[in-house]
Each structure stands twice: as structure tokens, then as C-alpha cells.
Write a protein that holds these residues in place. Structure first.
Motif, mmCIF file in Angstrom:
data_model
loop_
_atom_site.group_PDB
_atom_site.id
_atom_site.type_symbol
_atom_site.label_atom_id
_atom_site.label_comp_id
_atom_site.label_asym_id
_atom_site.label_seq_id
_atom_site.Cartn_x
_atom_site.Cartn_y
_atom_site.Cartn_z
ATOM 1 N N ASP A 70 0.714 -1.152 0.006
ATOM 2 C CA ASP A 70 -0.216 0.160 -0.010
ATOM 3 C C ASP A 70 0.960 1.322 0.067
ATOM 4 O O ASP A 70 0.371 2.209 -0.651
ATOM 5 C CB ASP A 70 -1.026 -0.089 1.219
ATOM 6 C CG ASP A 70 -2.086 -1.017 1.037
ATOM 7 O OD1 ASP A 70 -2.297 -1.417 -0.194
ATOM 8 O OD2 ASP A 70 -2.788 -1.196 2.117
ATOM 9 N N VAL A 71 1.948 1.164 0.780
ATOM 10 C CA VAL A 71 2.813 2.264 0.887
ATOM 11 C C VAL A 71 3.337 2.688 -0.574
ATOM 12 O O VAL A 71 3.603 3.889 -1.093
ATOM 13 C CB VAL A 71 4.050 2.313 1.900
ATOM 14 C CG1 VAL A 71 4.920 3.326 2.016
ATOM 15 C CG2 VAL A 71 3.187 2.131 3.318
ATOM 16 N N ASP A 72 3.752 1.403 -1.310
ATOM 17 C CA ASP A 72 4.331 1.636 -2.780
ATOM 18 C C ASP A 72 3.550 2.343 -3.557
ATOM 19 O O ASP A 72 4.075 2.889 -4.523
ATOM 20 C CB ASP A 72 4.852 0.143 -3.137
ATOM 21 C CG ASP A 72 6.046 -0.370 -2.219
ATOM 22 O OD1 ASP A 72 6.701 0.363 -1.535
ATOM 23 O OD2 ASP A 72 6.218 -1.464 -2.396
ATOM 24 N N ARG A 73 2.227 2.282 -3.577
ATOM 25 C CA ARG A 73 1.208 2.931 -4.230
ATOM 26 C C ARG A 73 0.673 4.131 -3.695
ATOM 27 O O ARG A 73 -0.358 4.484 -4.365
ATOM 28 C CB ARG A 73 0.709 2.084 -4.940
ATOM 29 C CG ARG A 73 -0.662 1.325 -4.058
ATOM 30 C CD ARG A 73 -1.390 0.203 -4.848
ATOM 31 N NE ARG A 73 -2.040 -0.457 -3.666
ATOM 32 C CZ ARG A 73 -2.450 -1.796 -3.719
ATOM 33 N NH1 ARG A 73 -2.176 -2.376 -4.810
ATOM 34 N NH2 ARG A 73 -3.445 -2.190 -2.863
ATOM 35 N N ASP A 74 1.313 4.547 -2.423
ATOM 36 C CA ASP A 74 0.426 5.713 -1.705
ATOM 37 C C ASP A 74 0.548 6.959 -2.416
ATOM 38 O O ASP A 74 1.560 7.631 -2.705
ATOM 39 C CB ASP A 74 0.882 5.581 -0.566
ATOM 40 C CG ASP A 74 0.130 6.674 0.561
ATOM 41 O OD1 ASP A 74 -0.583 6.183 1.404
ATOM 42 O OD2 ASP A 74 0.437 7.956 0.384
ATOM 43 N N ALA A 75 -0.513 7.659 -2.830
ATOM 44 C CA ALA A 75 -0.737 8.857 -3.473
ATOM 45 C C ALA A 75 0.088 9.924 -2.703
ATOM 46 O O ALA A 75 0.729 11.033 -3.483
ATOM 47 C CB ALA A 75 -2.075 9.235 -4.012
ATOM 48 N N GLN A 76 -0.116 9.992 -1.510
ATOM 49 C CA GLN A 76 0.432 11.058 -0.539
ATOM 50 C C GLN A 76 2.000 11.107 -0.737
ATOM 51 O O GLN A 76 2.603 12.154 -0.628
ATOM 52 C CB GLN A 76 0.002 11.019 0.798
ATOM 53 C CG GLN A 76 0.137 12.294 1.548
ATOM 54 C CD GLN A 76 -0.238 11.993 3.082
ATOM 55 O OE1 GLN A 76 -0.378 11.094 3.610
ATOM 56 N NE2 GLN A 76 -0.224 13.247 3.739
ATOM 57 N N VAL A 77 2.331 9.774 -0.472
ATOM 58 C CA VAL A 77 3.840 9.705 -0.545
ATOM 59 C C VAL A 77 4.363 10.341 -1.855
ATOM 60 O O VAL A 77 5.607 10.920 -1.952
ATOM 61 C CB VAL A 77 4.414 8.219 -0.442
ATOM 62 C CG1 VAL A 77 5.879 7.765 -0.679
ATOM 63 C CG2 VAL A 77 3.922 7.858 0.943
ATOM 64 N N THR A 78 3.742 9.843 -3.045
ATOM 65 C CA THR A 78 4.206 10.281 -4.395
ATOM 66 C C THR A 78 4.207 11.753 -4.349
ATOM 67 O O THR A 78 5.151 12.392 -5.094
ATOM 68 C CB THR A 78 3.008 9.640 -5.261
ATOM 69 O OG1 THR A 78 2.836 8.218 -5.246
ATOM 70 C CG2 THR A 78 3.904 9.891 -6.868
ATOM 71 N N ILE A 79 3.296 12.480 -4.067
ATOM 72 C CA ILE A 79 3.010 13.758 -3.951
ATOM 73 C C ILE A 79 4.126 14.581 -3.181
ATOM 74 O O ILE A 79 4.681 15.664 -3.414
ATOM 75 C CB ILE A 79 1.678 14.369 -3.398
ATOM 76 C CG1 ILE A 79 0.530 13.990 -4.559
ATOM 77 C CG2 ILE A 79 1.590 15.695 -3.135
ATOM 78 C CD1 ILE A 79 -0.906 14.155 -4.208
ATOM 79 N N TYR A 80 4.389 14.055 -1.848
ATOM 80 C CA TYR A 80 5.495 14.513 -1.107
ATOM 81 C C TYR A 80 7.029 14.388 -1.952
ATOM 82 O O TYR A 80 7.656 15.396 -1.815
ATOM 83 C CB TYR A 80 5.471 14.013 0.126
ATOM 84 C CG TYR A 80 4.474 14.067 1.292
ATOM 85 C CD1 TYR A 80 3.832 15.337 0.873
ATOM 86 C CD2 TYR A 80 4.410 13.686 2.216
ATOM 87 C CE1 TYR A 80 2.575 15.784 1.753
ATOM 88 C CE2 TYR A 80 3.486 14.182 3.384
ATOM 89 C CZ TYR A 80 2.465 15.284 2.981
ATOM 90 O OH TYR A 80 1.590 15.507 3.739
ATOM 91 N N ALA A 81 7.124 13.247 -2.636
ATOM 92 C CA ALA A 81 8.154 12.885 -3.535
ATOM 93 C C ALA A 81 8.422 14.161 -4.609
ATOM 94 O O ALA A 81 9.436 14.776 -4.676
ATOM 95 C CB ALA A 81 8.366 11.732 -4.016
ATOM 96 N N MET A 82 7.221 14.524 -5.163
ATOM 97 C CA MET A 82 7.173 15.512 -6.208
ATOM 98 C C MET A 82 7.398 17.042 -5.667
ATOM 99 O O MET A 82 8.451 17.704 -6.107
ATOM 100 C CB MET A 82 5.584 15.432 -6.797
ATOM 101 C CG MET A 82 5.293 16.197 -8.018
ATOM 102 S SD MET A 82 3.656 16.341 -8.218
ATOM 103 C CE MET A 82 2.958 14.498 -8.397
ATOM 104 N N ALA A 83 6.843 17.215 -4.392
ATOM 105 C CA ALA A 83 7.020 18.298 -3.715
ATOM 106 C C ALA A 83 8.611 18.500 -3.302
ATOM 107 O O ALA A 83 9.160 19.771 -3.680
ATOM 108 C CB ALA A 83 6.022 18.563 -2.301
ATOM 109 N N ALA A 84 9.140 17.607 -2.715
ATOM 110 C CA ALA A 84 10.557 17.799 -2.179
ATOM 111 C C ALA A 84 11.487 17.948 -3.432
ATOM 112 O O ALA A 84 12.298 18.805 -3.368
ATOM 113 C CB ALA A 84 11.069 16.506 -1.425
ATOM 114 N N LYS A 85 11.164 17.182 -4.618
ATOM 115 C CA LYS A 85 11.929 17.571 -5.897
ATOM 116 C C LYS A 85 11.796 18.865 -6.461
ATOM 117 O O LYS A 85 12.531 19.775 -6.619
ATOM 118 C CB LYS A 85 11.715 16.351 -6.888
ATOM 119 C CG LYS A 85 12.707 16.074 -7.931
ATOM 120 C CD LYS A 85 12.512 14.850 -8.730
ATOM 121 C CE LYS A 85 13.464 14.840 -9.629
ATOM 122 N NZ LYS A 85 12.856 14.193 -10.667
#
Ligand code: SF4
Length: 392
Positions: A305-320
């Protein structure tokens, strides 16, 4: 509702809400469709409630109208009610309001010169007629007929996107109509834990020693007591929070923090839309990159679930893209179980997530708010007012 009742009215106009109000409260307002109800004798006009004390005529300064003042005042009110309608006006009454005798239509109805139509039973033909007003084919129900552009939030967040994807109607209740909800203990508890850890780590970043007692003191100060079922529930959660913090303290107090930022805000542009968020914690890694950490209360998620978690992806996008960092590791830290579940994202994952956000925002702007009833309705703040809530 009886005359004199005046429930709080929705302040939103131009959207498909229904306003319940007295004729007095409607003065100066207009609506596409107006229903005037209870148009029977003794209700409209109401019975004259005489003043408790008769005021001597000599003491009244203004010129009194001749005839029955009460009826004249009620007639003026009736006129006010009728003239609130821009397109459709319904004057309605029932023969039976629960008493022994049939009710007599209001005398004001006769004065309008309109022909009364008795709708004893809604026939197929009649229901077809109703359908054109509020039924599924009604132009008033067509979301596209309503300009909601100015009601759509200017800034999106992960929570908004997540809410819309779970149930578009819930999104509408929450972010378009902004229907207030009761305090929720899960939110209170989550905010308390986040605020406590933020202060704990901020003090340490400034070189202060923080003992377990200090951590408890912060927790007690940050404790939000709202939304719990009762005192017992509140006490249980308070004590469980202390146990979670004790475990957290034992794991981390002796080590050295490698924190780059706490509660770091970001603003992103995604397909022409502003996207706002806040990352709980960013740690520096030896690789030169960073670890994005999001604290979670509640049940831990699986690695899948964490591997496809949308919030995690958005945070990766924001950090970058917004913070110019290199997010090598993305971690959800489940405080109650003490589990840390880490993952990574590829550039392709970020592109796909952006496309999903753009599609969601477009649907919101188009006014597509279909209900999505599922078992999750049981936890929805709007289940008591939602006509589509899943009942099992
Ligand atoms: S009760 Fe269910 S269908 Fe209704 S708004 Fe909430 S989640 Fe959507």
C-alpha cells in the motif's frame, strides 16, 4: 415548520441548496423556485394574537389603517412571499394537518385569482411533472447548469484530492458547500501527536535536552480533548498516547537527530493549479539525499500500500520540484505500532501522479459530484445528511 421558526439558513447562493425560512426572513431575497406552504386558514393568515395590554389610541403616534390591521399585515406578508419567486411559485396546502376537521384554504389564495389544483395522489403523469422541476431530468439538478467555478478552492491539497477520489459528493459537502462537521477524535489525537513531536524535535534541534517528563509535559499542553465518545474513551486515548510517546522516546532520545526541516510547507504548480501541503519531517541522509517522513496515527499500512500511496508520491514531487531536494527515501512512520515503512518513487511515478491530479481537478471544476456509497460511509462525517449513504 411553524410560523416564527427560523432555522439557520445556508448562506450559499447560486448552488442547489434549499433555504428554509419564514416570509419575514425572505424580505429582500429572491430565488428561482419558491414554495409557500401551510396556506390554510388560521395558519396564513395566522390567528390574531392581541397585544397583552391594549395601548390607548391617544398614545399611538402613527395613523392606524382602517379595517383589520392584522389581516392587512398578513396580506402584505403573503405578497412579499409570492414576489420572492423568480421563475416558479408554488402555493401549497394540505386538507389534513392531523386534526379532526379538514382545513379550509387561506382566504388569500382566493384573492390571487389562481385556480387551485388538488393533487390527491401522485400519479405517473404528475410525478413526471415533478420530475421536470427537481427530478433527475430537472435543469436545477444539472451540475453543469450551476456555476461553481468561484466556489472551487483556489488551492488544492492531498486531502482534497483523496476526499474527491473516495467520494465526489463528500468533497462537495466538505469543500464546496463547506458544511461544518463535529470534532473527530482521530483528528484530535493525530494533531496532538504531530504537534508534540514537532516541539520535541524543535527543542532538540536547538540543542536542548528533552527528558521523557518534558515530552509528557509537551503532550499534556498540546492535548486536544475534542471528539471523543466520553470521558472513559478520552482517558484511554490519552494514556495510549503516553505509551506511544514513551516508546518513541526510548527509540530516539539517545541518538542524534539529522533533521533538515520540520513541518515544511510547499507550494507546487500542477497543471495550472496551485497545490499546497506540509511535510512532517525531512531528514538528511548520508547519500546526500533526504528522507521524507510522514507521521501517521491509526492502523499501519502494508509495504504494498505504501508503494502505491498517492500522498507519498505527492511528497516526493514536492521535495523535488518545490523544495529542490533529492528524496531518496519516503517513509510513513506509524506511531502507534512503531513501524516505519519506506519506499521510493521513479520520475515516471511522478508524471503519472500529476496526470491523475489534473484529471481530478478538471472533474471538480466541471461540477461532477456523484456519490460513491461504500462501506466507508460508516465513517463519513456527512452520513446523517447524505441521501446516498451506504446502509449495508
Ligand atoms: S455518506 Fe457515503 S455517499 Fe454520502 S457523502 Fe459520505 S461517503 Fe459519500
Amino acid at each position: 415548520m411553524e410560523a416564527g421558526d427560523n432555522p439557520a439558513q445556508a448562506e450559499l447562493e447560486d448552488i442547489d441548496t434549499i433555504n428554509l425560512m419564514t416570509v419575514h426572513a425572505s424580505k429582500g431575497l429572491e430565488y428561482p423556485v419558491v414554495f409557500m406552504v401551510n396556506l390554510v386558514a388560521d395558519r396564513f393568515p395566522t390567528r390574531n394574537k392581541r397585544d397583552v395590554i391594549d395601548v390607548p389610541v391617544e398614545l399611538i403616534k402613527e395613523t392606524l389603517p382602517s379595517g383589520d390591521e392584522h389581516i392587512q399585515e398578513e396580506r402584505r406578508l403573503f405578497y412579499v412571499g409570492m414576489t420572492r419567486a423568480q421563475k416558479y411559485l408554488y402555493l401549497t396546502l394540505a386538507k389534513n394537518y392531523g386534526g379532526k376537521r379538514e382545513k379550509v384554504p387561506s382566504g388569500f389564495l382566493g384573492e390571487t385569482g389562481l385556480k387551485m389544483e388538488y393533487v390527491g395522489k401522485v400519479t405517473d403523469e404528475k410525478s413526471g411533472g415533478q420530475d421536470t422541476l427537481f427530478g433527475i431530468t430537472s435543469p436545477f439538478r444539472d451540475p453543469k447548469a450551476i456555476n461553481i467555478e468561484h466556489l472551487v478552492p483556489q488551492t488544492m491539497s492531498y486531502t482534497q484530492i483523496d476526499t474527491y477520489n473516495a467520494c465526489p459528493l463528500k468533497y462537495k459537502y466538505s469543500y464546496i458547500l463547506r458544511i461544518p462537521t463535529l470534532p473527530n477524535y482521530a483528528l484530535s489525537f493525530g494533531t496532538t501527536m504531530h504537534e508534540t513531536l514537532k516541539e520535541f524535535h524543535t527543542k532538540r534541534m536547538f540543542g536542548k535536552e528533552v527528558s521523557l517528563e518534558d515530552l509528557y509535559e509537551i503532550y499534556e499542553r498540546k492535548w486536544i480533548p475534542l471528539g471523543y465518545d466520553d470521558e472513559k474513551h478520552r482517558t484511554e486515548r490519552f494514556e495510549s498516547g503516553k505509551r506511544v510517546l514513551e516508546e518513541y522516546f526510548n527509540k530516539h532520545a539517545a541518538g542524534k537527530d539529522n533533521i533538515e526541516a520540520l513541518e515544511k510547507s510547499f507550494n507546487l504548480r500542477v497543471g495550472g493549479t496551485n497545490f499546497f501541503g506540509r511535510i512532517d519531517r525531512i531528514d538528511n541522509l548520508e547519500s546526500g539525499g533526504v528522507e521524507i517522513i510522514d507521521y501517521k496515527t491509526g492502523t499501519a499500512k502494508s509495504q504494498k500500500d505504501v508503494d502505491r500511496d498517492a500522498q507519498v508520491t505527492i511528497y516526493a514531487m514536492a521535495a523535488k520540484e518545490a523544495l529542490g531536494l533529492k528524496p531518496d527515501l519516503l517513509t510513513l512512520y506509524f506511531l502507534e505500532s512503531g513501524e516505519r515503512v519506506s519506499t521510493t518513487r521513479t520520475p515516471d511515478d511522478l508524471v503519472k501522479q500529476k496526470e491523475k491530479i489534473v484529471e481530478t481537478v478538471e472533474n471538480i471544476k466541471k461540477g461532477e459530484f456523484e456519490a460513491n456509497p461504500t462501506i466507508q460511509c460508516g465513517w463519513c462525517d456527512y452520513k446523517d445528511i447524505c441521501p446516498f449513504a451506504y446502509k449495508g
